[in-house]
Motif scaffolding. Structure first.
Motif, PDB file in Angstrom:
ATOM      1  N   TYR A 100      15.341  -0.541   2.121  1.00 52.89           N
ATOM      2  CA  TYR A 100      14.536  -1.573   2.773  1.00 52.89           C
ATOM      3  C   TYR A 100      14.653  -2.831   1.919  1.00 52.89           C
ATOM      4  O   TYR A 100      14.600  -2.744   0.689  1.00 52.89           O
ATOM      5  CB  TYR A 100      13.049  -1.179   2.806  1.00 52.89           C
ATOM      6  N   GLY A 101      14.792  -3.993   2.549  1.00 53.51           N
ATOM      7  CA  GLY A 101      14.905  -5.193   1.735  1.00 53.51           C
ATOM      8  C   GLY A 101      14.594  -6.461   2.492  1.00 53.51           C
ATOM      9  O   GLY A 101      14.648  -6.517   3.715  1.00 53.51           O
ATOM     10  N   THR A 102      14.259  -7.497   1.716  1.00 48.94           N
ATOM     11  CA  THR A 102      13.903  -8.811   2.253  1.00 48.94           C
ATOM     12  C   THR A 102      15.045  -9.783   2.000  1.00 48.94           C
ATOM     13  O   THR A 102      15.398 -10.021   0.845  1.00 48.94           O
ATOM     14  CB  THR A 102      12.650  -9.348   1.514  1.00 48.94           C
ATOM     15  N   ARG A 122      12.505   3.831  15.293  1.00 49.31           N
ATOM     16  CA  ARG A 122      11.534   4.717  15.957  1.00 49.31           C
ATOM     17  C   ARG A 122      11.345   4.262  17.409  1.00 49.31           C
ATOM     18  O   ARG A 122      11.569   3.090  17.714  1.00 49.31           O
ATOM     19  CB  ARG A 122      10.168   4.636  15.250  1.00 49.31           C
ATOM     20  N   ASP A 125       6.749  -2.139   0.310  1.00 49.22           N
ATOM     21  CA  ASP A 125       6.296  -1.093  -0.608  1.00 49.22           C
ATOM     22  C   ASP A 125       5.866  -1.707  -1.950  1.00 49.22           C
ATOM     23  O   ASP A 125       6.090  -2.897  -2.206  1.00 49.22           O
ATOM     24  CB  ASP A 125       7.395  -0.028  -0.788  1.00 49.22           C
ATOM     25  N   GLY A 173       8.611  -3.385  -4.293  1.00 48.49           N
ATOM     26  CA  GLY A 173       9.071  -4.664  -3.746  1.00 48.49           C
ATOM     27  C   GLY A 173       8.017  -5.742  -3.975  1.00 48.49           C
ATOM     28  O   GLY A 173       8.342  -6.885  -4.318  1.00 48.49           O
ATOM     29  N   LYS A 180      -1.783  -0.319   6.146  1.00 48.07           N
ATOM     30  CA  LYS A 180      -1.467  -1.742   5.941  1.00 48.07           C
ATOM     31  C   LYS A 180      -0.818  -2.389   7.163  1.00 48.07           C
ATOM     32  O   LYS A 180      -1.070  -3.553   7.443  1.00 48.07           O
ATOM     33  CB  LYS A 180      -0.621  -1.964   4.693  1.00 48.07           C
ATOM     34  N   ARG A 228       0.128  10.724  12.157  1.00 51.32           N
ATOM     35  CA  ARG A 228       0.958   9.676  12.741  1.00 51.32           C
ATOM     36  C   ARG A 228       2.046  10.271  13.628  1.00 51.32           C
ATOM     37  O   ARG A 228       2.461   9.656  14.600  1.00 51.32           O
ATOM     38  CB  ARG A 228       1.592   8.856  11.599  1.00 51.32           C
ATOM     39  N   TYR A 275      12.344  -4.677  12.510  1.00 54.44           N
ATOM     40  CA  TYR A 275      13.289  -4.658  11.384  1.00 54.44           C
ATOM     41  C   TYR A 275      14.631  -5.178  11.882  1.00 54.44           C
ATOM     42  O   TYR A 275      14.879  -5.222  13.090  1.00 54.44           O
ATOM     43  CB  TYR A 275      13.537  -3.207  10.919  1.00 54.44           C
ATOM     44  N   VAL A 290      13.647   3.132  -0.747  1.00 53.16           N
ATOM     45  CA  VAL A 290      12.272   3.671  -0.689  1.00 53.16           C
ATOM     46  C   VAL A 290      12.303   5.204  -0.582  1.00 53.16           C
ATOM     47  O   VAL A 290      11.498   5.891  -1.203  1.00 53.16           O
ATOM     48  CB  VAL A 290      11.472   3.015   0.473  1.00 53.16           C
ATOM     49  N   GLU A 296      14.607  -2.067  -2.050  1.00 51.91           N
ATOM     50  CA  GLU A 296      14.314  -0.769  -2.678  1.00 51.91           C
ATOM     51  C   GLU A 296      14.961   0.331  -1.856  1.00 51.91           C
ATOM     52  O   GLU A 296      15.017   0.234  -0.624  1.00 51.91           O
ATOM     53  CB  GLU A 296      12.800  -0.493  -2.685  1.00 51.91           C
ATOM     54  N   ARG A 335       7.294  11.466   2.168  1.00 49.68           N
ATOM     55  CA  ARG A 335       6.325  10.371   2.260  1.00 49.68           C
ATOM     56  C   ARG A 335       5.045  10.690   1.504  1.00 49.68           C
ATOM     57  O   ARG A 335       4.460   9.832   0.855  1.00 49.68           O
ATOM     58  CB  ARG A 335       6.013  10.044   3.728  1.00 49.68           C
ATOM     59  N   ASP A 361       5.035  -6.940   4.714  1.00 52.01           N
ATOM     60  CA  ASP A 361       4.503  -5.570   4.722  1.00 52.01           C
ATOM     61  C   ASP A 361       5.568  -4.753   3.982  1.00 52.01           C
ATOM     62  O   ASP A 361       6.558  -4.346   4.580  1.00 52.01           O
ATOM     63  CB  ASP A 361       4.350  -5.131   6.188  1.00 52.01           C
ATOM     64  N   SER A 414      12.126  -7.287   7.699  1.00 49.11           N
ATOM     65  CA  SER A 414      12.949  -6.661   6.658  1.00 49.11           C
ATOM     66  C   SER A 414      14.214  -6.057   7.251  1.00 49.11           C
ATOM     67  O   SER A 414      14.271  -5.762   8.446  1.00 49.11           O
ATOM     68  CB  SER A 414      12.167  -5.529   5.991  1.00 49.11           C
ATOM     69  N   ALA A 446       0.858  -1.192   0.000  1.00 52.35           N
ATOM     70  CA  ALA A 446       0.000   0.000   0.000  1.00 52.35           C
ATOM     71  C   ALA A 446       0.881   1.224   0.000  1.00 52.35           C
ATOM     72  O   ALA A 446       2.067   1.125   0.349  1.00 52.35           O
ATOM     73  CB  ALA A 446      -0.858   0.032   1.267  1.00 52.35           C
TER      74      ALA A 446
HETATM   75  P1  5GP Z   1       8.458   2.459   7.427  1.00 51.18           P
HETATM   76  O1  5GP Z   1       9.680   3.317   7.397  1.00 51.18           O
HETATM   77  O2  5GP Z   1       7.200   3.269   7.605  1.00 51.18           O
HETATM   78  O3  5GP Z   1       8.571   1.327   8.414  1.00 51.18           O
HETATM   79  O4  5GP Z   1       8.347   1.784   5.970  1.00 51.18           O
HETATM   80  C1  5GP Z   1       8.380   2.551   4.811  1.00 51.18           C
HETATM   81  C2  5GP Z   1       7.927   1.715   3.628  1.00 51.18           C
HETATM   82  O5  5GP Z   1       8.888   0.683   3.352  1.00 51.18           O
HETATM   83  C3  5GP Z   1       6.601   1.007   3.888  1.00 51.18           C
HETATM   84  O6  5GP Z   1       5.802   1.100   2.719  1.00 51.18           O
HETATM   85  C4  5GP Z   1       7.027  -0.417   4.143  1.00 51.18           C
HETATM   86  O7  5GP Z   1       6.001  -1.325   3.842  1.00 51.18           O
HETATM   87  C5  5GP Z   1       8.192  -0.527   3.177  1.00 51.18           C
HETATM   88  N1  5GP Z   1       9.050  -1.694   3.462  1.00 51.18           N
HETATM   89  C6  5GP Z   1       9.309  -2.275   4.654  1.00 51.18           C
HETATM   90  N2  5GP Z   1      10.111  -3.323   4.500  1.00 51.18           N
HETATM   91  C7  5GP Z   1      10.372  -3.444   3.170  1.00 51.18           C
HETATM   92  C8  5GP Z   1      11.135  -4.367   2.378  1.00 51.18           C
HETATM   93  O8  5GP Z   1      11.743  -5.316   2.845  1.00 51.18           O
HETATM   94  N3  5GP Z   1      11.165  -4.143   1.044  1.00 51.18           N
HETATM   95  C9  5GP Z   1      10.509  -3.115   0.456  1.00 51.18           C
HETATM   96  N4  5GP Z   1      10.584  -3.016  -0.870  1.00 51.18           N
HETATM   97  N5  5GP Z   1       9.777  -2.227   1.173  1.00 51.18           N
HETATM   98  C10 5GP Z   1       9.711  -2.393   2.507  1.00 51.18           C
END
Ligand code: 5GP
Length: 205
Positions: A91-93, A53, A113, A116, A27, A148, A62, A85, A83, A159, A111, A46, A21
């Protein structure tokens, strides 16, 4: 002679459920509740280079790391997807993270982006269900991000800009769920997940 009907239950192998999302569409709350209610799912933790935070724990929310550490993992081909982001916030898996969940004979819940999510779908095809959570409107998305209170002004602007671009990705996913009311959206997601994971039966005779 009696005919015996044999039914073989096929356990779904190495499945993925990807919830995606724009940032601020709600999400993460849906993912959190799914994890509480569906024991067959396990969260894919991830890696990220963003700041931790308040309330977040390394190895739970994370795996927090520096940009250098993250880039080493890219070079070693350890990511199933990653990615940048936001600028310099990666951010990555990790493939090892998915293997960890599959070893527990569970389904991996993501969860992540939109880009990804598109990349995982490309690689895993039918073994991957992608669900896009859509906010009721652009305005509601911006309001949620503002309320938020986790971002400074620069980060909030980034964002908002990115979320607007991410909305354009909706039609790339298997299912779209409108998040106007949390309980309704949650039930819809839960039912989609249950029906996707329902064991398929194969009649041999
Ligand atoms: P936040 O900083 O709010 O935790 O995450 C920012 C964005 O990065 C969110 O849309 C979240 O879903 C996305 N995100 C978190 N983990 C991963 C990941 O492993 N890979 C990708 N591509 N996006 C991620």
């Amino acid at each position: 002679m009696a005919v015996i009907k044999v039914t073989r239950v096929l356990i779904p192998p190495r499945k993925l459920i990807v919830i995606t999302a724009p940032s601020g569409a709600g999400k993460s709350s849906i993912v959190k509740k799914l994890l509480q209610q569906q024991p067959e799912l396990s969260f894919s933790i991830s890696c990220t280079t963003r700041e931790k935070r308040p309330g977040e724990t390394d190895g739970v929310h994370y795996y927090f790391m520096t940009v250098e550490e993250f880039k080493k993992k890219i070079a070693a081909n350890e990511f199933a997807e990653y990615e940048e982001v936001y600028p310099n916030r990666f951010y990555g898996t990790l493939r090892s993270e998915m293997e960890r969940v599959w070893r527990e004979r569970k389904v991996v819940l993501f969860d992540i982006d939109v880009k990804g999510a598109v990349n995982l779908k490309k690689e895993f095809g039918e073994d991957c269900l992608t669900i896009f959570i859509s906010p009721p409107s652009k305005e509601s998305l911006i309001n949620r991000l503002k309320n938020r209170g986790t971002e400074d002004t620069k980060s909030l602007k980034e964002r908002i800009k990115r979320s607007e671009q991410e909305l354009e990705f909706a039609d790339k996913f298997d299912k779209i769920v409108l998040n106007k009311d949390f309980d309704t959206a949650y039930m819809r997601v839960k039912n989609l997940v249950i029906s996707y994971l329902k064991p398929k039966t194969e009649h041999i005779l």
